[in-house]
Design an enzyme around this catalytic site. Structure first.
Site, PDB file in Angstrom:
ATOM      1  N   GLY A 169      -5.406  13.905 -26.704  1.00  0.00           N
ATOM      2  CA  GLY A 169      -4.060  13.370 -26.486  1.00  0.00           C
ATOM      3  C   GLY A 169      -2.969  14.282 -27.013  1.00  0.00           C
ATOM      4  CG  ASP A 208      -9.411  24.710 -28.710  1.00  0.00           C
ATOM      5  OD1 ASP A 208      -9.154  24.623 -29.911  1.00  0.00           O
ATOM      6  OD2 ASP A 208      -8.635  24.261 -27.832  1.00  0.00           O
ATOM      7  N   GLY A 223      -0.683  22.801 -21.341  1.00  0.00           N
ATOM      8  CA  GLY A 223      -2.050  23.337 -21.375  1.00  0.00           C
ATOM      9  C   GLY A 223      -3.041  22.326 -20.808  1.00  0.00           C
ATOM     10  CG  HIS A 224      -3.801  18.737 -22.964  1.00  0.00           C
ATOM     11  ND1 HIS A 224      -2.783  18.671 -23.889  1.00  0.00           N
ATOM     12  CD2 HIS A 224      -4.941  18.834 -23.680  1.00  0.00           C
ATOM     13  CE1 HIS A 224      -3.297  18.691 -25.114  1.00  0.00           C
ATOM     14  NE2 HIS A 224      -4.601  18.804 -25.014  1.00  0.00           N
ATOM     15  NE  ARG A 232      -4.246  20.785 -36.021  1.00  0.00           N
ATOM     16  CZ  ARG A 232      -5.436  20.608 -35.473  1.00  0.00           C
ATOM     17  NH1 ARG A 232      -5.742  21.226 -34.349  1.00  0.00           N
ATOM     18  NH2 ARG A 232      -6.342  19.813 -36.039  1.00  0.00           N
TER      19      ARG A 232
HETATM   20  P1  AMP Z   1      -7.307  19.030 -27.476  1.00  0.00           P
HETATM   21  O1  AMP Z   1      -6.557  17.834 -26.983  1.00  0.00           O
HETATM   22  O2  AMP Z   1      -6.524  19.918 -28.377  1.00  0.00           O
HETATM   23  O3  AMP Z   1      -8.676  18.677 -28.000  1.00  0.00           O
HETATM   24  O4  AMP Z   1      -7.564  19.941 -26.196  1.00  0.00           O
HETATM   25  C1  AMP Z   1      -8.196  19.406 -25.058  1.00  0.00           C
HETATM   26  C2  AMP Z   1      -8.547  20.549 -24.151  1.00  0.00           C
HETATM   27  O5  AMP Z   1      -7.343  21.244 -23.785  1.00  0.00           O
HETATM   28  C3  AMP Z   1      -9.455  21.586 -24.820  1.00  0.00           C
HETATM   29  O6  AMP Z   1     -10.422  22.024 -23.883  1.00  0.00           O
HETATM   30  C4  AMP Z   1      -8.487  22.682 -25.180  1.00  0.00           C
HETATM   31  O7  AMP Z   1      -9.084  23.964 -25.256  1.00  0.00           O
HETATM   32  C5  AMP Z   1      -7.502  22.614 -24.036  1.00  0.00           C
HETATM   33  N1  AMP Z   1      -6.223  23.234 -24.403  1.00  0.00           N
HETATM   34  C6  AMP Z   1      -5.499  22.994 -25.523  1.00  0.00           C
HETATM   35  N2  AMP Z   1      -4.399  23.777 -25.553  1.00  0.00           N
HETATM   36  C7  AMP Z   1      -4.433  24.542 -24.431  1.00  0.00           C
HETATM   37  C8  AMP Z   1      -3.591  25.548 -23.880  1.00  0.00           C
HETATM   38  N3  AMP Z   1      -2.482  25.941 -24.493  1.00  0.00           N
HETATM   39  N4  AMP Z   1      -3.950  26.113 -22.702  1.00  0.00           N
HETATM   40  C9  AMP Z   1      -5.083  25.717 -22.063  1.00  0.00           C
HETATM   41  N5  AMP Z   1      -5.914  24.760 -22.519  1.00  0.00           N
HETATM   42  C10 AMP Z   1      -5.603  24.184 -23.689  1.00  0.00           C
END
Ligand code: AMP
Length: 281
Positions: free
Chosen positions: A31, A152, A36-37, A189
């Site tokens: 969330g 990641d 990016g998401h 973050r």
């Molecule tokens: P998170 O919500 O941070 O667990 O991220 C969920 C998914 O989104 C994970 O596969 C992350 O690697 C991806 N993600 C997070 N930030 C980015 C970004 N800036 N660009 C591309 N994918 C991202």
């Protein structure tokens, strides 16, 4: 967009879709969504009939309880963004739905050196937590395709290894990192940074670009030392900065000019821990 809060309801719906021959794709998230998401959703939509996203802040992967408590939550905006991006299903499980037997005594996975390198070293238990939640989500969602972010990098390698261990039939896709206009990798973050810290934060991507531009075959020690100094000057407290083999993150001290390499950084700006990486060749 259909919203499921109970895993049983989701599983029932998915098995119906599978009997209709629908191809499914899965984007797991925690969330506090950003562009990016949305790129993961876009990549997923371009490849499958049904795009399933989950939002679950997984307590098992937070080695620091304070980090878990402070993790940003913005569920209303998230739902709005996912709906507009054309997501078909949002899975929003509770902790007890994912861990019905509680969170103690969970299974462990043999992740090899990936578990204790870099992120694993600074966040003990983190990748076991990631594996524990991912194994459950994969079994519930049964996706044909899985989409995760290069942001990641180590997590992508860990999940690929988990898929092998589970012998789980899914196609894994890595999506490139989405950045702000100044180069800062988008991250949930980032919204915890003060304006001053936000200005400093751009140094991480600048340092990575610098390494990519200057890396040549031979000893990489000097390059890393200078990068470290730049991070210090921007008030970062650096956990690690390294050049590593892209296939398994083993450190490269002496680059042969050919091996596929990646530079990775984890550093604190105030109490906000940021990570980023860049493929170098
Ligand atoms: P998170 O919500 O941070 O667990 O991220 C969920 C998914 O989104 C994970 O596969 C992350 O690697 C991806 N993600 C997070 N930030 C980015 C970004 N800036 N660009 C591309 N994918 C991202």
């Amino acid at each position: 967009m259909i919203l499921f809060k109970k895993s049983g309801d989701l599983q029932h719906w998915i098995s119906e879709q599978k009997t209709k021959g629908k191809v499914t794709g899965f984007v797991p998230t925690m969330g506090a969504l950003h562009e990016g998401h949305m790129q993961l959703i876009k990549a997923c939509r371009s490849m499958v009939d049904l795009t399933i996203c989950s939002i679950f802040v997984n307590p098992a992967q937070f080695n620091d309880p304070k980090d878990f408590e402070k993790y940003p939550v913005s569920i209303e905006t998230d739902i709005h963004m996912l709906h507009h991006a054309g997501t078909d299903v949002l899975f929003l499980p509770s902790v007890s739905d994912i861990y019905p037997g509680g969170q103690t005594g969970l299974e462990t996975y043999d992740l090899g050196p990936l578990e204790t390198l870099l992120e694993g070293r600074y966040r003990p238990g983190h990748f076991q937590g990631v594996s524990q939640v991912m194994s459950r989500l994969l079994k519930l969602v049964q996706p044909d395709h899985l989409f995760m972010g290069q942001k990641d990098f180590q997590q992508c390698l860990v999940v690929q290894r988990l898929i092998e261990i589970m012998d789980f039939p899914v196609h894994f896709h890595t999506v490139s990192t989405v950045r702000e206009a100044d180069g800062l990798a988008q991250s949930s973050r980032n919204r915890r940074l003060t304006p001053e810290q936000r200005k400093n934060a751009v140094t991480i991507s600048q340092v990575l670009i610098d390494i990519r531009g200057k890396l040549s075959s031979g000893d990489a020690g000097d390059l890393l030392q200078k990068a470290h100094e730049k991070l210090d000057a921007a008030h970062f407290k650096t956990d690690y900065i390294t050049i590593a083999r892209a296939s398994d993150l083993q450190p490269i001290t002496h680059w042969n000019g050919e091996e596929k390499a990646v530079a990775l950084i984890a550093a604190y700006q105030g109490d906000v821990r940021l990570i980023d990486n860049m493929l170098l060749n």
